[in-house]
Scaffold this motif. Sequence first.
Motif, short mmCIF file in Angstrom:
data_model
loop_
_atom_site.label_atom_id
_atom_site.label_comp_id
_atom_site.label_asym_id
_atom_site.label_seq_id
_atom_site.Cartn_x
_atom_site.Cartn_y
_atom_site.Cartn_z
N ALA A 108 0.83 -1.20 0.00
CA ALA A 108 0.00 0.00 0.00
C ALA A 108 0.86 1.26 0.00
CB ALA A 108 -0.93 0.00 1.20
N ARG A 109 1.98 1.23 0.73
CA ARG A 109 2.87 2.39 0.74
C ARG A 109 3.45 2.65 -0.64
NH1 ARG A 109 4.52 0.16 5.73
NH2 ARG A 109 6.43 -0.69 4.82
N ILE A 110 3.87 1.58 -1.32
CA ILE A 110 4.46 1.73 -2.64
C ILE A 110 3.44 2.26 -3.64
CG2 ILE A 110 5.40 0.44 -4.62
CD1 ILE A 110 6.66 -1.48 -2.54
N ALA A 111 2.27 1.66 -3.64
CA ALA A 111 1.26 2.02 -4.65
C ALA A 111 0.69 3.41 -4.41
CB ALA A 111 0.15 0.98 -4.67
N THR A 112 0.33 3.72 -3.17
CA THR A 112 -0.27 5.03 -2.91
C THR A 112 0.73 6.16 -3.15
OG1 THR A 112 0.24 4.80 -0.53
CG2 THR A 112 -1.98 4.19 -1.26
N ALA A 113 2.01 5.90 -2.93
CA ALA A 113 3.03 6.91 -3.23
C ALA A 113 3.08 7.21 -4.72
CB ALA A 113 4.40 6.46 -2.74
#
Length: 380
Positions: A226-231
């Motif tokens: 989620a951190r990778i994608a939302t960034a």
Amino acid sequence: MVNSGTALPPIVVKVGTSILRGDHQRDTETVIAELARVLSRCWRQGRPVVLVSSGAVGLGSRRLGDTRRPRELSQQQVAAAVGQGLLMASYDKAFGVYGQLVAQVLLTRGDFVSRHRYRNATDTLRGLLVRRVLPVVNENDALATDELRFGDNDTLAARVAVAVAAERLILLTDVDRLYSADPRRDMQASPIHEVRNRAELLSLTQAAEPGGQWGTGGMTTKLAAARIATAGGITVDLADGRTIAVLEGLLQGGNGGTRFQPDALPIPIRKRWLAHGVLPQGRLHLDQGAVKAIEQHGASLLSAGITVVEGSFSSHEAVCLHGPDGEEIARGISRHSSEVVNRIRGLSRNQVTPLLGQPNAACVVHRDSLVLTRSPNATV
């Protein structure tokens, strides 16, 4: 945005082994048939889809007569080599019922570490979407070594979503949503329906269960995904994959499970590989002045701001940049080797130029090859 004959950007759907192996009511073939029906309908409606699928090791282990997932890497690779063909045969048959072409794409972390290989992988995925072929992506477990393994398909799915400039990433799991604690152990655990920003995501202290006997994910890897994608400006849905109706609802615009909202100012496309693809080979520790110049003023990293050099790296390799407190603030591509950086660290521009005999040699990491990793609004 992918030009697949539609103005709509792709959706990436990740399904794990715990979902694919089904239960006493739905076997693996039934699960795959349901996925094929729903995702083929997406394509007919003009919405391109990428499927990131686990399951090769589990299927291979069963075909080999093993009762448990192998623990040794070499045996996992053997099982994956057997199971990958079985997995793709099942997908090809199921999607074929609806006339939907599928293609197998096997990736390792090495395909994201190298800028050249990253572009090749991205071009392949986007090329398949243009031809209206649904990519079925999995980690190349049969060949990947420990240092080049993702180890989980949640992270792989997030990186694929970034590579194809997806609008949404749907992570199907065997729980209905994210909780404040493990609901199977803590009766007071409360459901989390929405994570609104990077600050909320980073502050979550979810106690993640290790992967079960047949899975390697767990909530920790889903939060990392989620951190990778939302960034990258991608909306992420974490939802229950044990019932196909949940996926159908999400694909029709519904909101089930936990939704992670994308960053308001996502990392620019040209820097997403640098933020999430590279494997840093060293660390540069900076003084507070250099940290302020980089984070607040979009400056390049100069030799004068470097206090300590860790690791051995060549020129044009990736490094992490750390502040005085030890926290990582950015990543970038070093213009010099670790040996040279050690020689010039702490020196001013006027000292470095005659020492190295090159103009602008004091610039160690140029701002065009640098991306912030601490700030949620990183756009440098």
